[in-house]
Design a protein around this motif. Structure first.
Motif, PDB file in Angstrom:
ATOM      1  N   ARG A 128       7.212  -3.490   7.968  1.00 27.67           N
ATOM      2  CA  ARG A 128       6.980  -4.935   8.047  1.00 27.67           C
ATOM      3  C   ARG A 128       5.729  -5.307   8.845  1.00 27.67           C
ATOM      4  O   ARG A 128       5.443  -6.470   9.039  1.00 27.67           O
ATOM      5  CB  ARG A 128       8.204  -5.604   8.674  1.00 27.67           C
ATOM      6  N   ASP A 143      -0.110  -1.253  -3.681  1.00 24.08           N
ATOM      7  CA  ASP A 143       0.076  -2.565  -4.282  1.00 24.08           C
ATOM      8  C   ASP A 143       1.534  -3.016  -4.198  1.00 24.08           C
ATOM      9  O   ASP A 143       1.904  -4.006  -4.810  1.00 24.08           O
ATOM     10  CB  ASP A 143      -0.361  -2.546  -5.756  1.00 24.08           C
ATOM     11  N   THR A 145       4.928  -4.601  -2.599  1.00 21.09           N
ATOM     12  CA  THR A 145       5.297  -5.646  -1.651  1.00 21.09           C
ATOM     13  C   THR A 145       6.108  -5.013  -0.517  1.00 21.09           C
ATOM     14  O   THR A 145       6.564  -3.867  -0.629  1.00 21.09           O
ATOM     15  CB  THR A 145       6.163  -6.725  -2.334  1.00 21.09           C
ATOM     16  N   GLU A 147       9.082  -5.806   0.254  1.00 24.72           N
ATOM     17  CA  GLU A 147      10.424  -5.577  -0.287  1.00 24.72           C
ATOM     18  C   GLU A 147      10.484  -4.274  -1.088  1.00 24.72           C
ATOM     19  O   GLU A 147      11.470  -3.543  -1.014  1.00 24.72           O
ATOM     20  CB  GLU A 147      10.871  -6.751  -1.165  1.00 24.72           C
ATOM     21  N   GLU A 148       9.429  -3.982  -1.851  1.00 22.30           N
ATOM     22  CA  GLU A 148       9.390  -2.741  -2.630  1.00 22.30           C
ATOM     23  C   GLU A 148       9.270  -1.524  -1.715  1.00 22.30           C
ATOM     24  O   GLU A 148       9.899  -0.489  -1.967  1.00 22.30           O
ATOM     25  CB  GLU A 148       8.234  -2.779  -3.633  1.00 22.30           C
TER      26      GLU A 148
END
Length: 167
Positions: A128, A143, A145, A147-148
């Motif tokens: 994070r 690339d 996110t 969350e990914e």
């Protein structure tokens, strides 16, 4: 991750005795942990620095795993290493090989499985951007996110836990 009580943590361990779970020290600053930013609770035992612990949320309650670090850690600030859980690059001193006794009979026979992981077990915070590796290493741009990346780390951690639990 939802906040856990001391009792929930101590009763969650699957690869140590009840006595060992009762004697482990909770992480420093336990009352102030940023639970909303954690995907799992991981810490090095302040009373036994060669021991570490992971507690993961599960639908049927938390699952705890105890780990051991080698007594000596040959490392160099000139080399870099990658955490197998969150894929954060660190100077090699920022990644530790931790070995988990297998759950059940196989663990009592001395069988273990290892993983190279962030030495401070703060994978969730690295993912994070809340914590940065101490020494800059080459960082590969992705690339994905947040969350990914969290989902990938969770999958990696689940694969390790499956090896420990035999599931």
């Amino acid at each position: 991750m939802e906040p856990l009580s001391e009792k929930q943590i101590r009763t969650s361990f699957v690869n140590c005795t009840k006595g060992e779970a009762a004697r482990l020290k909770l992480p420093l600053g336990f009352a102030e942990l940023p639970w909303e930013e954690l995907d799992f609770l991981g810490w090095v035992d302040p009373g036994a620095p060669l021991r570490a612990h992971l507690v993961l949320p599960r639908t049927d309650g938390p699952l705890g795993i105890t780990l051991r670090a080698p007594a000596t850690k040959p490392s160099s600030a000139m080399k870099s290493s990658l955490c197998q859980i969150c894929l954060t690059g660190h100077a090699s001193s920022g990644v530790s090989l931790l070995a988990a006794p297998l759950a059940g009979v196989r663990g009592r026979q001395g069988n273990t499985v290892g993983v190279y992981v962030c030495a401070d077990l703060a994978c969730s915070l690295y993912l994070r951007g809340k914590r940065q590796p101490k020494l800059r290493v080459v960082r590969y741009e992705e690339d994905l996110t947040v969350e990914e990346r969290v989902a990938r780390a969770t999958d990696n951690l689940d694969a390790f836990v499956a090896k420990v639990t035999g599931g």
